[in-house]
Motif scaffolding. Structure first.
Motif, PDB file in Angstrom:
ATOM      1  N   ARG A 190       0.746  -1.380   0.031  1.00  0.00           N
ATOM      2  CA  ARG A 190       0.218   0.124  -0.082  1.00  0.00           C
ATOM      3  C   ARG A 190       0.778   1.352  -0.098  1.00  0.00           C
ATOM      4  N   ASN A 191       1.724   1.436   0.846  1.00  0.00           N
ATOM      5  CA  ASN A 191       2.775   2.602   0.847  1.00  0.00           C
ATOM      6  C   ASN A 191       3.981   2.406   0.212  1.00  0.00           C
ATOM      7  N   GLY A 192       4.379   1.580  -0.410  1.00  0.00           N
ATOM      8  CA  GLY A 192       5.616   1.251  -1.115  1.00  0.00           C
ATOM      9  C   GLY A 192       7.018   1.289  -0.359  1.00  0.00           C
ATOM     10  N   TYR A 193       7.971   1.812  -0.919  1.00  0.00           N
ATOM     11  CA  TYR A 193       9.205   1.898  -0.509  1.00  0.00           C
ATOM     12  C   TYR A 193       9.436   3.088   0.554  1.00  0.00           C
ATOM     13  N   LYS A 194      10.678   2.945   1.199  1.00  0.00           N
ATOM     14  CA  LYS A 194      11.107   3.960   1.909  1.00  0.00           C
ATOM     15  C   LYS A 194      12.048   4.886   0.985  1.00  0.00           C
ATOM     16  N   PHE A 195      11.712   5.858   0.623  1.00  0.00           N
ATOM     17  CA  PHE A 195      12.421   6.693  -0.493  1.00  0.00           C
ATOM     18  C   PHE A 195      13.815   6.871   0.109  1.00  0.00           C
ATOM     19  N   ILE A 196      13.972   7.559   1.472  1.00  0.00           N
ATOM     20  CA  ILE A 196      15.016   7.763   2.454  1.00  0.00           C
ATOM     21  C   ILE A 196      15.207   7.120   3.583  1.00  0.00           C
ATOM     22  N   ARG A 197      16.317   6.327   3.804  1.00  0.00           N
ATOM     23  CA  ARG A 197      16.086   5.744   5.289  1.00  0.00           C
ATOM     24  C   ARG A 197      17.587   6.326   6.044  1.00  0.00           C
ATOM     25  N   TRP A 198      17.326   7.120   7.075  1.00  0.00           N
ATOM     26  CA  TRP A 198      18.419   7.395   7.626  1.00  0.00           C
ATOM     27  C   TRP A 198      18.169   7.302   9.395  1.00  0.00           C
ATOM     28  N   ASP A 199      18.952   6.498   9.515  1.00  0.00           N
ATOM     29  CA  ASP A 199      18.749   6.074  11.127  1.00  0.00           C
ATOM     30  C   ASP A 199      20.231   6.341  11.992  1.00  0.00           C
ATOM     31  N   MET A 200      20.175   6.807  13.312  1.00  0.00           N
ATOM     32  CA  MET A 200      21.434   6.822  13.740  1.00  0.00           C
ATOM     33  C   MET A 200      20.960   6.797  15.451  1.00  0.00           C
ATOM     34  N   GLN A 201      22.141   6.495  15.943  1.00  0.00           N
ATOM     35  CA  GLN A 201      22.098   6.228  17.585  1.00  0.00           C
ATOM     36  C   GLN A 201      23.273   7.034  18.282  1.00  0.00           C
ATOM     37  N   SER A 202      22.831   7.690  19.387  1.00  0.00           N
ATOM     38  CA  SER A 202      23.951   8.293  19.929  1.00  0.00           C
ATOM     39  C   SER A 202      24.726   7.687  21.046  1.00  0.00           C
ATOM     40  N   LYS A 203      26.025   8.003  21.369  1.00  0.00           N
ATOM     41  CA  LYS A 203      26.929   7.405  22.328  1.00  0.00           C
ATOM     42  C   LYS A 203      26.262   7.585  23.603  1.00  0.00           C
ATOM     43  N   GLN A 204      25.393   8.463  23.927  1.00  0.00           N
ATOM     44  CA  GLN A 204      24.283   8.856  25.032  1.00  0.00           C
ATOM     45  C   GLN A 204      23.151   7.748  25.184  1.00  0.00           C
ATOM     46  N   GLY A 205      23.075   6.985  24.208  1.00  0.00           N
ATOM     47  CA  GLY A 205      21.979   5.810  24.173  1.00  0.00           C
ATOM     48  C   GLY A 205      20.561   6.331  23.446  1.00  0.00           C
ATOM     49  N   ASN A 206      20.515   7.557  22.847  1.00  0.00           N
ATOM     50  CA  ASN A 206      19.348   7.853  22.159  1.00  0.00           C
ATOM     51  C   ASN A 206      19.241   7.276  20.758  1.00  0.00           C
ATOM     52  N   SER A 207      18.297   7.409  20.073  1.00  0.00           N
ATOM     53  CA  SER A 207      18.056   7.074  18.777  1.00  0.00           C
ATOM     54  C   SER A 207      17.278   7.948  17.836  1.00  0.00           C
ATOM     55  N   TRP A 208      17.413   8.081  16.604  1.00  0.00           N
ATOM     56  CA  TRP A 208      16.562   9.031  15.724  1.00  0.00           C
ATOM     57  C   TRP A 208      16.547   8.307  14.389  1.00  0.00           C
ATOM     58  N   SER A 209      15.534   8.258  13.938  1.00  0.00           N
ATOM     59  CA  SER A 209      15.150   7.924  12.400  1.00  0.00           C
ATOM     60  C   SER A 209      14.357   8.900  11.535  1.00  0.00           C
ATOM     61  N   PHE A 210      14.795   8.946  10.233  1.00  0.00           N
ATOM     62  CA  PHE A 210      13.967   9.630   9.118  1.00  0.00           C
ATOM     63  C   PHE A 210      13.673   8.708   8.142  1.00  0.00           C
ATOM     64  N   HIS A 211      12.441   8.272   7.872  1.00  0.00           N
ATOM     65  CA  HIS A 211      11.979   7.333   6.727  1.00  0.00           C
ATOM     66  C   HIS A 211      10.995   8.207   5.792  1.00  0.00           C
ATOM     67  N   LEU A 212      11.358   8.436   4.818  1.00  0.00           N
ATOM     68  CA  LEU A 212      10.551   9.008   3.952  1.00  0.00           C
ATOM     69  C   LEU A 212       9.821   8.114   3.150  1.00  0.00           C
ATOM     70  N   GLY A 213       8.551   8.537   2.752  1.00  0.00           N
ATOM     71  CA  GLY A 213       7.762   7.737   1.939  1.00  0.00           C
ATOM     72  C   GLY A 213       6.485   8.285   1.699  1.00  0.00           C
ATOM     73  N   SER A 214       5.643   7.444   0.649  1.00  0.00           N
ATOM     74  CA  SER A 214       4.166   8.134   0.290  1.00  0.00           C
ATOM     75  C   SER A 214       3.301   7.925   1.612  1.00  0.00           C
ATOM     76  N   VAL A 215       2.382   8.764   1.862  1.00  0.00           N
ATOM     77  CA  VAL A 215       1.606   8.691   2.825  1.00  0.00           C
ATOM     78  C   VAL A 215       0.181   8.882   2.207  1.00  0.00           C
ATOM     79  N   GLY A 216      -0.990   8.315   2.913  1.00  0.00           N
ATOM     80  CA  GLY A 216      -2.245   8.729   2.368  1.00  0.00           C
ATOM     81  C   GLY A 216      -2.608   7.768   1.048  1.00  0.00           C
TER      82      GLY A 216
END
Length: 312
Positions: A190-216
């Protein structure tokens, strides 16, 4: 005259006919003389484009940490799909077929773990000059020079789109060829592919992600493809103004640039990661996985892709 040809039978053949036949065989089977540009019959001018991630004005090296808001972040995944390349929005670039690209699109993946075999930051193809070539009798190099000099003083531009085109975005991934068979870049039919996938983890134990794709995207089920365009396709158009010396690679001798083909154009682009994440404080709260169409972090990140000059 009697001549024996692979049999025991005897054939009477006049000498004149044999001479004529020999001449016909000689000239009929000889290759036609080459025209001035016959050796240059490829569909277009060869081109290579490379991408280098940058952060705060410096090239990002594999394994490098990024300092943001008093935290040290390590990239665990950075990949994106790009498609529909052209020069001056007039001359399409047809991509080669290999493990990382098809004629329609390319998958870029940064070597975050320093495993070069699992990374790709370049593409290759040809600038389609077939329509210009017909009847012109000119080589690819001559035709390309006409393209460059057609509008004196007007900069040369490279255009492409971030994402996967709709007609390819909602297919069965199990049946797709490279690079669309990468399951790590797929959500659901239904939504297809992740156009961008950017995943990060910090040395302080946090995480962050940006997954761009089609919505709706609307379909009868998650495992069914939509028949109409999604409400928010999130395919990002990009246009990069190229410096005046971009085309200087034409005619380089291999001894000067052994990594380039003798007549290949090479374009190097920067991908500014700090511009993608501009005014975003990376954290679990600002993660954007495009689960909803009204996520504030997603809005900010997409706005940056449109306005911040991410590619240069």
């Amino acid at each position: 005259m009697q001549t024996h040809i692979f049999t025991n039978s005897t054939i009477n053949t006049p000498k004149g006919i044999l001479i004529i036949a020999a001449l016909l065989l000689f000239f009929g089977c000889s290759p036609a003389p080459e025209s001035a540009h016959q050796a240059d019959i490829s569909p277009g001018q060869s081109i290579g484009i490379s991408f280098q991630p940058y952060f705060q004005g410096k090239a990002v090296q594999c394994g490098q940490t990024l300092s943001m808001h008093n935290e040290e972040w390590q990239i665990s995944e950075l990949a994106m799909f790009l498609h529909q390349f052209s020069l001056n929005n007039l001359y399409p670039i047809i991509l080669d077929d290999n493990d990382w690209q098809s004629q329609q699109l390319v998958l870029l993946r940064s070597p975050s773990d320093c495993q070069q075999l699992m990374s790709n930051l370049s593409l290759s193809g040809v600038i389609d000059l077939v329509d210009m070539r017909v009847g012109s009798g000119k080589s690819n190099r001559d035709l390309l020079n006409e393209v460059i000099n057609a509008d004196a003083g007007k900069p040369l531009t490279l255009s492409f789109k971030v994402g996967v085109p709709f007609e390819l975005n909602h297919q069965n991934p199990l049946l797709q060829a490279s690079p669309l068979n990468d399951s790590s870049m797929f959500w659901a039919w239904r939504n297809g592919y992740k156009f961008i996938r950017w995943d990060m983890q910090s040395k302080q134990g946090n995480s962050w992600s940006f997954h761009l794709g089609s919505v709706g995207c609307e379909s009868a089920a998650m495992v069914r493809a939509p028949k109409q365009a999604c409400a928010q396709p999130n395919v990002i158009p990009v246009e990069v103004v190229l410096p005046p010396n971009t085309i200087q690679a034409i005619g380089f001798h291999s001894s000067d640039h052994p990594d380039l083909n003798d007549d290949q154009i090479h374009i190097s682009l920067k991908l500014h990661l700090d511009k993608v994440i501009h005014q975003i404080i990376p954290s679990q709260e600002s993660t954007c996985m495009f689960s909803g169409i009204d996520n504030d972090s997603c809005k900010g990140l997409v706005n940056n892709l449109y306005e911040e000059g991410v590619f240069e």
